[in-house]
Design an enzyme around this catalytic site. Structure first.
Site: not given
Length: 135
Positions: A9, A82, A89
């Site tokens: 997240c 999220c 990422c």
């Protein structure tokens, strides 16, 4: 051998922490869940801790961590929870399977919102992880 799942997240203070606790409880013996954030908050949200405790889930050792802190783990699956974490990422040292299962951010909302998100995580994240890992 347990599969290692990284729940990712942004703040690592709410959704990813609840995901970690739920996966470790519900999939004990099959999955080892860890969590991290792309820009971690100083502490786990009180509402997240309270929602987990109300469901009888352990909260010991839940602290926000950076992605860098878990880079050397043998990760089998990355789950972003999220949209911001999905877009940001990080690149892992070796290929790793990724899925995205988005959840509402209850940060700053009443406890009922945290409980609703906890139940949503349990309802959708657990089966998504099982399917992604072929378990």
């Amino acid at each position: 051998m347990n599969k290692t799942v990284l729940v990712l997240c942004t703040g690592n203070s709410c959704r990813s922490q609840m995901g970690q606790a739920i996966l470790n409880h519900d999939l004990a013996g099959r999955v080892r869940a860890i969590s991290a954030g792309t820009s971690p908050q100083p502490k786990v949200a009180d509402g997240a801790i309270e929602a987990l405790k109300l469901a009888g889930l352990p909260t010991d050792g839940l602290v926000p961590k950076t992605v860098e802190a878990v880079m050397d783990e043998p990760i089998d699956l990355v789950v972003s929870v999220c949209d911001n974490a999905r877009e940001n990422c990080p690149i892992f040292p070796r290929p790793v399977k990724r899925i995205h299962v988005g959840f509402h951010d209850p940060h700053g909302e009443p406890l009922g919102s945290f409980i609703a998100v906890r139940d949503d995580i349990r309802a959708r994240l657990v089966p998504a992880v099982l399917e992604a890992l072929g378990l």
